[in-house]
Design an enzyme around this catalytic site. Structure first.
Site, PDB file in Angstrom:
ATOM      1  N   GLY A  34      -4.423  -4.476  -4.053  1.00 48.84           N
ATOM      2  CA  GLY A  34      -5.423  -3.471  -4.393  1.00 48.84           C
ATOM      3  C   GLY A  34      -4.695  -2.200  -4.765  1.00 48.84           C
ATOM      4  O   GLY A  34      -4.078  -1.577  -3.919  1.00 48.84           O
ATOM      5  N   HIS A  35      -4.709  -1.863  -6.041  1.00 48.59           N
ATOM      6  CA  HIS A  35      -3.997  -0.668  -6.497  1.00 48.59           C
ATOM      7  C   HIS A  35      -5.011   0.384  -6.932  1.00 48.59           C
ATOM      8  O   HIS A  35      -5.800   0.158  -7.832  1.00 48.59           O
ATOM      9  CB  HIS A  35      -3.059  -1.026  -7.658  1.00 48.59           C
ATOM     10  CG  HIS A  35      -1.907  -1.881  -7.221  1.00 48.59           C
ATOM     11  ND1 HIS A  35      -1.126  -2.604  -8.091  1.00 48.59           N
ATOM     12  CD2 HIS A  35      -1.407  -2.122  -5.989  1.00 48.59           C
ATOM     13  CE1 HIS A  35      -0.191  -3.254  -7.399  1.00 48.59           C
ATOM     14  NE2 HIS A  35      -0.342  -2.980  -6.126  1.00 48.59           N
ATOM     15  N   ASP A  51       0.806  -1.221   0.000  1.00 49.59           N
ATOM     16  CA  ASP A  51       0.000   0.000   0.000  1.00 49.59           C
ATOM     17  C   ASP A  51       0.837   1.268   0.000  1.00 49.59           C
ATOM     18  O   ASP A  51       0.445   2.281   0.557  1.00 49.59           O
ATOM     19  CB  ASP A  51      -0.969   0.027   1.205  1.00 49.59           C
ATOM     20  CG  ASP A  51      -1.865  -1.174   1.206  1.00 49.59           C
ATOM     21  OD1 ASP A  51      -2.401  -1.497   0.140  1.00 49.59           O
ATOM     22  OD2 ASP A  51      -2.022  -1.818   2.265  1.00 49.59           O
ATOM     23  N   GLU A  52       1.980   1.217  -0.658  1.00 48.73           N
ATOM     24  CA  GLU A  52       2.851   2.397  -0.708  1.00 48.73           C
ATOM     25  C   GLU A  52       2.369   3.419  -1.733  1.00 48.73           C
ATOM     26  O   GLU A  52       2.945   4.506  -1.847  1.00 48.73           O
ATOM     27  CB  GLU A  52       4.294   1.991  -1.051  1.00 48.73           C
ATOM     28  CG  GLU A  52       4.989   1.134   0.000  1.00 48.73           C
ATOM     29  CD  GLU A  52       4.794  -0.359  -0.270  1.00 48.73           C
ATOM     30  OE1 GLU A  52       3.987  -0.694  -1.164  1.00 48.73           O
ATOM     31  OE2 GLU A  52       5.447  -1.176   0.402  1.00 48.73           O
ATOM     32  N   ARG A  83     -10.228  -2.620   5.343  1.00 46.37           N
ATOM     33  CA  ARG A  83      -9.751  -2.556   6.730  1.00 46.37           C
ATOM     34  C   ARG A  83      -8.961  -1.259   6.975  1.00 46.37           C
ATOM     35  O   ARG A  83      -8.269  -0.781   6.076  1.00 46.37           O
ATOM     36  CB  ARG A  83      -8.795  -3.733   7.018  1.00 46.37           C
ATOM     37  CG  ARG A  83      -9.486  -5.073   7.077  1.00 46.37           C
ATOM     38  CD  ARG A  83      -8.490  -6.190   7.388  1.00 46.37           C
ATOM     39  NE  ARG A  83      -7.623  -6.492   6.254  1.00 46.37           N
ATOM     40  CZ  ARG A  83      -6.686  -7.434   6.287  1.00 46.37           C
ATOM     41  NH1 ARG A  83      -6.465  -8.137   7.384  1.00 46.37           N
ATOM     42  NH2 ARG A  83      -5.939  -7.671   5.225  1.00 46.37           N
ATOM     43  N   LEU A  86       3.004  12.370   0.833  1.00 44.22           N
ATOM     44  CA  LEU A  86       3.644  13.444   1.604  1.00 44.22           C
ATOM     45  C   LEU A  86       2.577  14.331   2.247  1.00 44.22           C
ATOM     46  O   LEU A  86       2.709  14.759   3.396  1.00 44.22           O
ATOM     47  CB  LEU A  86       4.545  14.279   0.688  1.00 44.22           C
ATOM     48  CG  LEU A  86       5.284  15.406   1.410  1.00 44.22           C
ATOM     49  CD1 LEU A  86       6.395  14.849   2.283  1.00 44.22           C
ATOM     50  CD2 LEU A  86       5.851  16.420   0.420  1.00 44.22           C
ATOM     51  N   LYS A 139       1.833   2.277  -5.030  1.00 42.44           N
ATOM     52  CA  LYS A 139       2.489   1.798  -6.255  1.00 42.44           C
ATOM     53  C   LYS A 139       1.617   1.994  -7.492  1.00 42.44           C
ATOM     54  O   LYS A 139       2.113   2.346  -8.555  1.00 42.44           O
ATOM     55  CB  LYS A 139       2.843   0.301  -6.121  1.00 42.44           C
ATOM     56  CG  LYS A 139       3.838   0.018  -5.010  1.00 42.44           C
ATOM     57  CD  LYS A 139       4.148  -1.467  -4.905  1.00 42.44           C
ATOM     58  CE  LYS A 139       2.982  -2.291  -4.437  1.00 42.44           C
ATOM     59  NZ  LYS A 139       2.550  -2.032  -3.043  1.00 42.44           N
ATOM     60  N   LYS A 146      -0.521   4.245  -8.329  1.00 43.91           N
ATOM     61  CA  LYS A 146      -0.449   5.598  -8.868  1.00 43.91           C
ATOM     62  C   LYS A 146       0.880   5.861  -9.570  1.00 43.91           C
ATOM     63  O   LYS A 146       0.919   6.449 -10.658  1.00 43.91           O
ATOM     64  CB  LYS A 146      -0.642   6.616  -7.732  1.00 43.91           C
ATOM     65  CG  LYS A 146      -0.533   8.020  -8.264  1.00 43.91           C
ATOM     66  CD  LYS A 146      -0.132   9.046  -7.281  1.00 43.91           C
ATOM     67  CE  LYS A 146       0.686  10.076  -8.053  1.00 43.91           C
ATOM     68  NZ  LYS A 146       0.467  11.430  -7.567  1.00 43.91           N
ATOM     69  N   THR A 199      -9.792  -4.897   1.215  1.00 46.73           N
ATOM     70  CA  THR A 199     -10.675  -5.385   2.282  1.00 46.73           C
ATOM     71  C   THR A 199     -11.372  -4.259   3.047  1.00 46.73           C
ATOM     72  O   THR A 199     -12.218  -4.543   3.899  1.00 46.73           O
ATOM     73  CB  THR A 199      -9.869  -6.241   3.284  1.00 46.73           C
ATOM     74  OG1 THR A 199      -8.827  -5.420   3.826  1.00 46.73           O
ATOM     75  CG2 THR A 199      -9.261  -7.456   2.623  1.00 46.73           C
ATOM     76  N   GLN A 255       2.140  -5.832  -3.222  1.00 49.98           N
ATOM     77  CA  GLN A 255       2.521  -5.923  -1.804  1.00 49.98           C
ATOM     78  C   GLN A 255       3.858  -5.187  -1.590  1.00 49.98           C
ATOM     79  O   GLN A 255       4.204  -4.347  -2.394  1.00 49.98           O
ATOM     80  CB  GLN A 255       2.575  -7.377  -1.330  1.00 49.98           C
ATOM     81  CG  GLN A 255       1.198  -8.049  -1.260  1.00 49.98           C
ATOM     82  CD  GLN A 255       0.761  -8.686  -2.566  1.00 49.98           C
ATOM     83  OE1 GLN A 255       1.559  -9.288  -3.255  1.00 49.98           O
ATOM     84  NE2 GLN A 255      -0.497  -8.551  -2.903  1.00 49.98           N
TER      85      GLN A 255
HETATM   86  P1  IMP Z   1      -2.412 -12.728   1.982  1.00 47.62           P
HETATM   87  O1  IMP Z   1      -1.535 -12.184   0.921  1.00 47.62           O
HETATM   88  O2  IMP Z   1      -3.875 -12.506   1.727  1.00 47.62           O
HETATM   89  O3  IMP Z   1      -2.096 -14.142   2.323  1.00 47.62           O
HETATM   90  O4  IMP Z   1      -2.136 -11.895   3.332  1.00 47.62           O
HETATM   91  C1  IMP Z   1      -0.894 -11.969   4.029  1.00 47.62           C
HETATM   92  C2  IMP Z   1      -0.515 -10.621   4.611  1.00 47.62           C
HETATM   93  O5  IMP Z   1      -0.194  -9.732   3.545  1.00 47.62           O
HETATM   94  C3  IMP Z   1      -1.621  -9.927   5.397  1.00 47.62           C
HETATM   95  O6  IMP Z   1      -1.023  -9.166   6.436  1.00 47.62           O
HETATM   96  C4  IMP Z   1      -2.253  -9.000   4.393  1.00 47.62           C
HETATM   97  O7  IMP Z   1      -2.896  -7.901   4.995  1.00 47.62           O
HETATM   98  C5  IMP Z   1      -1.020  -8.574   3.625  1.00 47.62           C
HETATM   99  N1  IMP Z   1      -1.301  -8.157   2.245  1.00 47.62           N
HETATM  100  C6  IMP Z   1      -1.576  -8.957   1.190  1.00 47.62           C
HETATM  101  N2  IMP Z   1      -1.749  -8.235   0.074  1.00 47.62           N
HETATM  102  C7  IMP Z   1      -1.567  -6.950   0.426  1.00 47.62           C
HETATM  103  C8  IMP Z   1      -1.572  -5.721  -0.305  1.00 47.62           C
HETATM  104  O8  IMP Z   1      -1.756  -5.674  -1.532  1.00 47.62           O
HETATM  105  N3  IMP Z   1      -1.317  -4.593   0.414  1.00 47.62           N
HETATM  106  C9  IMP Z   1      -1.061  -4.638   1.739  1.00 47.62           C
HETATM  107  N4  IMP Z   1      -1.032  -5.747   2.467  1.00 47.62           N
HETATM  108  C10 IMP Z   1      -1.274  -6.903   1.809  1.00 47.62           C
HETATM  109 MG    MG Z   2      -2.961  -1.865  -1.793  1.00 47.88          MG
END
Ligand code: IMP
Ligand code: MG
Length: 421
Positions: free
Chosen positions: A39-40, A12-13, A300, A329, A15, A17, A298, A222
């Site tokens: 999720g981008h 979620d940095e 969250r 920033l 990327k 964008k 998600t 990720q």
């Molecule tokens: P999984 O990839 O669904 O197995 O989740 C493993 C860990 O990676 C969990 O902490 C998720 O929240 C995290 N995670 C997976 N995909 C992303 C992403 O695209 N962005 C941020 N965290 C992620």
């Molecule tokens: Mg993301």
């Protein structure tokens, strides 16, 4: 120039964008790992696009997007995503290619993902429940099904039947609902018909493109600390999110890569469980109150904390990051003082590198240095010199602590809110 773009933190940095922005200068954009756990988010001309499996480059006309062999694909989700993009007037046709060697995610992977999380209780990983771990597990166990199977109905159905039988026995033992072969077979073969035109040997496509002098951008999903080998194991995802993953996940060899760009937020966030040394309630509350830092996949609320230079320095080393893009920033605009972690303390020892053992990482306390804030809105800055002096100082300082060259600063989700140095 072929560029690998990686997340330098926990995902979620921003990327998506940066990829969208850099795609202007590339011909091809490739996803090489992960699945629809990613999720981008890209905002362009007032429209919000959330991509999970399709590379973010799809939003630029005339570019080819590749879902590489290292990705795990939920075909039903992918069809949904393609249709959702078409509704938003994004053209998808010959500009999307899907590797015939990519592994498939099934409903039993999602069910197992959920069951394993339940079994872990308070030690759960906090996965996205998209079945990513179990799908990569089948791949490593050499029992997975691939896209080349999906597009051959006879082969597919026979293999699926055996897999459902095997997994239903496990699900039953766990007290979970069994999966209907007929239902999965029908929906997956339906998705196969829609995806067949896109499925090809993408390795050959990419090598032909290289021969023709095309420029490729590798879109990491990720982040570094979610890498299965280098992350905060076991609180990681199941793929190689670091630069090497771009090679194995696409079939493009290392010597064809010219640059590694690391994307990092001006602070730190993480979704799900696991150690997070610089996590901080003050900055979390502030960002959430601004409506920021809710997950694209998600929904969250992300955990938030101060910038962690111990982590980003390590990320620079593993990935060979030469250039940096610092995003969000503007999230720090209101703060009077901003903290940056330069080292960790573990007991009496000062350490420069995150410990491999997660139990030790949890015991680390950050050593901070403080920077004065700028308390000015930065969202309209177009050039580096438009930024307040304290913001410029902060950016240079975190780049220097990270050990790579500052190339891009982002002050908002829009394409035009991107400053190139
Ligand atoms: P999984 O990839 O669904 O197995 O989740 C493993 C860990 O990676 C969990 O902490 C998720 O929240 C995290 N995670 C997976 N995909 C992303 C992403 O695209 N962005 C941020 N965290 C992620
Ligand atoms: Mg993301």
């Amino acid at each position: 120039m072929n560029t690998i773009l990686v997340g330098a933190q926990w995902g979620d940095e921003g990327k998506g964008k940066i990829i969208d922005f850099l795609t202007e200068d590339a011909h091809i954009v490739v996803r090489s790992q992960g699945g629809n756990n990613a999720g981008h988010t890209v905002i362009h001309a007032g429209t919000k696009y959330v991509l999970h499996l399709i590379p973010s480059g799809i939003l630029r006309p005339g570019k080819t997007c590749v879902i590489g062999n290292g990705v795990v694909i939920d075909p039903v989700a992918l069809v949904g995503e393609i249709e959702g993009m078409k509704k938003l007037k994004v053209k998808i046709g010959k500009n999307l290619l899907i590797s015939d060697a990519a592994h498939i995610v099934f409903p039993y992977h999602r069910a197992l993902d959920e069951q394993r999380e339940i079994a872990k209780g308070k030690n759960k990983i906090g996965t996205t429940k998209r079945g990513i771990g179990p799908a990569y597990g089948d791949k490593a166990a050499r029992t997975g099904l691939r896209m080349c199977d999906l597009i051959q109905p006879d082969v597919f159905s026979a293999k699926l039947q055996a897999k459902i039988k095997e997994n239903n026995a496990i699900l039953k033992a766990l007290g979970a609902k069994p999966i209907s072969f007929k239902e999965v077979n029908d929906t997956y073969l339906g998705a196969a018909e829609k995806l067949r035109p896109f499925v090809t040997n993408t390795v050959v496509f990419l090598h032909n493109a290289l021969k023709a002098g095309r420029e490729i951008l590798f879109e990491g999903a990720q982040g570094t600390f979610l890498d299965i080998d280098h992350g905060t194991y076991p609180f990681v995802t199941s793929s190689n999110t670091t630069a090497g993953g771009a090679c194995t996940g696409s079939g493009v060899p290392p010597h064809r890569m010219d640059r590694v760009l690391g994307v990092m937020k001006a602070y730190t966030t993480r979704v799900g469980e696991g150690p997070f040394p610089t996590e901080d309630a003050e900055i979390s509350d502030m960002l959430h109150a601004m409506g920021r830092e809710f997950g694209a996949t998600t929904g969250r609320a992300r955990r938030c904390g101060w910038f962690d230079a111990v982590a980003t320095r390590y990320a620079t080393m593993i990935n060979g990051i030469d250039e940096l893009a610092v995003t969000n920033l503007d999230g720090l605009d209101k703060l009077a003082r901003i903290r940056v972690c330069t080292h960790y303390k573990l007991g009496r020892k000062t350490i420069e590198v995150p410990p491999t053992d997660t139990r030790l990482l949890v015991q680390c306390t950050p050593v901070y240095t403080e920077f004065p804030g700028w308390q000015t809105a930065t969202e309209n800055a177009k050039k580096f010199t438009d930024l307040p002096a304290n913001a410029r100082k902060y950016l240079h300082a975190i780049a220097e602590l990270t050990g790579a060259k500052l190339r891009i600063a982002s002050v908002g989700p829009g394409r035009e809110q991107t400053i190139v140095l």
